[in-house]
Design an enzyme around this catalytic site. Structure first.
Site, PDB file in Angstrom:
ATOM      1  N   GLY B 250      15.388 108.218  87.296  1.00  0.00           N
ATOM      2  CA  GLY B 250      14.613 108.104  88.532  1.00  0.00           C
ATOM      3  C   GLY B 250      14.792 106.763  89.236  1.00  0.00           C
ATOM      4  O   GLY B 250      15.426 105.838  88.717  1.00  0.00           O
ATOM      5  N   HIS B 251      14.182 106.652  90.396  1.00  0.00           N
ATOM      6  CA  HIS B 251      14.341 105.438  91.200  1.00  0.00           C
ATOM      7  C   HIS B 251      13.716 104.222  90.513  1.00  0.00           C
ATOM      8  O   HIS B 251      12.698 104.322  89.863  1.00  0.00           O
ATOM      9  CB  HIS B 251      13.803 105.600  92.611  1.00  0.00           C
TER      10      HIS B 251
END
Lengths: 346, 346, 346
Positions: B250-251
């Site tokens: 994920g970011h």
């Protein structure tokens, strides 16, 4: 009726033709020459449609259906509404599949090789292979008769593909030998390096992956699924196996014939499955295990030891289903206790 | 021998050369000038092949092997069959990796830029970059020496890729800076928007994702794995990390150096892993956590709190492995009880 | 500031303009004409940047921030450092999203149709559609105004795409109708065959998949996610739903409006979700279930029965969260016992 934008319906067929194609027998009173134009679900079918009843849950829909004809098991035939023509069969769902295949055969594709495909001069393609736009075929690749290579798919050097295959769009193939009548859905990755390293704090050393992937006849593999090539021997997918989307199959894994693997399953390296194993969605199987023929692994199970042939297992770690159900029942009770008497006794 | 359709073997090498390349020492009696033509497993190797013994489980195969030479640890050397030349090393598997790399170096690729590649006039490529058919290189992208861009791969505007990288087919890169000697397998997605919304019943508002993905040197990322770009800062994959297929990162996630992430793992946004963390397959790590250096997270664990350096955890939720094993043992017993005495006592 | 290699910043904007765009109100003492040039996090913002405070955890960063202006809820405004201009709002994160969208609107794209795209003569594209290099558009496809089709993406015959969509690179679309303002990230697969077979030991018979995928307006779907088409009816993704990377959505699934599905979730065939359902990462939902509006399904849950509207569930199998937490607490205790008194008493 299926959207004509996407599906071309064939037919019509007479009831006699449909009985022959599905292996069902016409019940008394059905007109063998009556015309059927389409397949449909019980609740949407009309007088010129063929439907099917496969599950007792739908008996009410069957009684109320306006379908002109219906595939049904002998035991349920008596519940048919008046005027419905019956095709009697022990396997209504199989018979329906054959009827639907007759009405909706695999879509015909534009023939030939698109001008925007990049086919290496040293690739060998049968005359009637279809290559869509943007596909890239490497040197020494061989592709059999009537196989279709989807748009923007990449077939690496030396890859062999049999006849009558349907390779979807945006697929990547390398280091693999593929049988006949194989279907690969979009985004499938076959033959890339397995995950093999000699690990160490000073750096992980890549172990060359020197095997291949061998895919048997009539295998179907779902979108974005990955099958890594073997380390020294091969990764093998047995004939007739059906693999769903987003599945991971590690290096050196062997699947027998007719295995069914539902979406998002992971099978770790060097595990062997015998014929007709079924694995529910999101299950995981550790590496170097053996799963016997016909074993059934419930969705989301975590298999960490060998499974004998025919055994049904579930849970994390996976155990025979009777044990699994008891475990689940206990977990449910644990959650339902308001206070926690156990704790106080300890 | 690896299938010559896919692999070109180099060599032959003398035992002296192999000892030098692997860091092993030739045992007494081995002829330094003897010729070895290939690597092979203990059970398939012949008199001109090099094999290895890394695991006591394979001692019987070692005793029975016909391999001409074998990499082996000092403690097991005495069990070698007569006539086998021994290369003694503390790390036979590492040594094997080096030997296999010598026999099977990364396949040479057709040089140059395929006429069917679409390279923006404002991209800057070193002279010896290979661009395969159908690849698309955006404006202001920069690609270093000897890097190969696979067929139908898309390199977005402004992306930087270092030297000696191998970018597979059908890959998508955007908003990222990639180091040297990085390997991305087919279908990898790097740099797309992270999953960030200001949620609300009247509609979820997209939060612009304004960061990048930074990938260190010698990283390897598996097929169809996704790494989202950061929200404001960057998503970072430390040098030498190895990531398997179908992983979700994920970011804003940060991986240290030399991390190992097995297939189908998910790492939620803003979680930080220090160096040399190992995560087993299908594990999940919640967001905004910290995992200390050298932590070992078992397959299918669910990590919901910080993990100290060096700790081994497992289970759902993840706990230190000793706890995890006791929990599993209890679960097993719960399943095995025929009746349920506990319930009756409550 | 975001990397200008990848992002073009707009502005500057005055505080008055930003208040208008975000719906916030300027606090007393803030100069409506003051100029803001960028958005930034509290700890990196400078005197000409706008930041936001959305979570009490970051109050200390707020007090120490050098941001020239900040979006903040009324209750926390009093803690602002001296000299910081405040924009007061009940929803600082939503307001930040709007401000960031103002500074960083969707990147402008090169207009027109790349010479290397392959567009069927019988496709209908609005005049201002952008088609990037290597994209393939099939016969009778229709694409609305201002929609962008990414490089090497494949749009199958008959597919309809609305206006203002952003279809990423390396995407595959078939058998689907897509609304307006839809965003599909790289590697998405929409409309391929669902996983439907009439199974049998003598071979699994493929059941033709005769439905479509219908995607509502303003849906966003993450990288490498797969949505299979329906068997007879359609698979439907309701307007405004947000789906993360590597998600599997089976045939005939219906998602209502505004659903949120985090990475690596699997939703099995024929399950229906009403509006505004939220599903955490790696959860799995069995087939033929119904999940009521606003239900919240925790990460890694395994849903095996219907969920009423508004219920929060977690665990495997999923139960209401209060039960789930008790279950987890019991599991933790089980692991912590050194010996196993329970066992001895049995």
């Amino acid at each position: 009726m299926a959207d004509p934008r996407f599906f071309a319906v064939r037919g019509p067929f007479t009831l006699a033709e449909l009985a022959a194609r599905t292996g069902a027998s016409l019940a008394a009173g059905a007109d063998p020459g009556a015309t059927i134009v389409d397949v449909a679900a019980l609740d949407t079918a009309g007088p010129s449609d063929l439907s099917f009843l496969d599950n007792r849950r739908y008996v009410e829909a069957f009684k109320a259906s306006r379908a002109g004809a219906c595939l049904v098991a002998p035991a349920l035939a008596a519940m048919a509404p008046e005027g419905m023509a019956l095709l009697i069969t022990d396997k209504p769902y199989h018979a329906y599949a054959r009827a639907a295949q007759a009405f909706y055969p695999e879509a015909p594709v534009p023939s030939g090789r698109h001008a925007r495909a990049a086919i290496d001069a040293a690739a060998r393609l049968a005359d009637d292979v279809v290559v869509e736009a943007g596909a890239v075929i490497g040197a020494r690749a061989e592709i059999g008769a009537r196989t279709r290579i989807g748009a923007n798919t990449v077939v690496g050097p030396g890859v062999m593909i049999g006849a009558d295959c349907l390779i979807g769009a945006n697929v990547t193939l390398s280091h693999c030998l593929i049988g006949n009548a194989v279907r690969l859905l979009p985004g499938v990755r076959i033959g890339q390096d397995g995950f093999g390293y000699a690990m160490g704090a000073e750096g992980h050393l890549k172990v060359p992956q020197l095997g291949r992937v061998i895919i048997g006849d009539a295998v179907e593999i779902g979108a974005n699924t990955c099958v890594d090539r073997g380390t020294a021997g091969d990764t093998v997918i047995g004939a007739g196996s059906c693999i769903d989307n987003l599945v991971q199959i590690g290096h050196n894994v062997k699947l027998g014939r007719g295995c069914v693997v539902v979406a998002q399953v992971g099978i770790s390296g060097s595990t062997r499955l015998d014929d007709l194993v079924v694995i529910g969605g999101q299950a995981g199987i550790a590496g170097h295990l053996h799963v016997g023929a016909g074993a059934l692994i419930a969705a989301r199970s975590a298999v960490v030891k060998d499974i004998p042939a025919g055994q049904k297992v579930g849970g994390e770690p996976a155990v025979p289903v009777a044990e699994f159900y008891r475990r689940v029942a206990m977990l449910r009770r644990m959650g339902r206790r308001k206070g926690d008497e156990n704790e106080q006794r300890d």
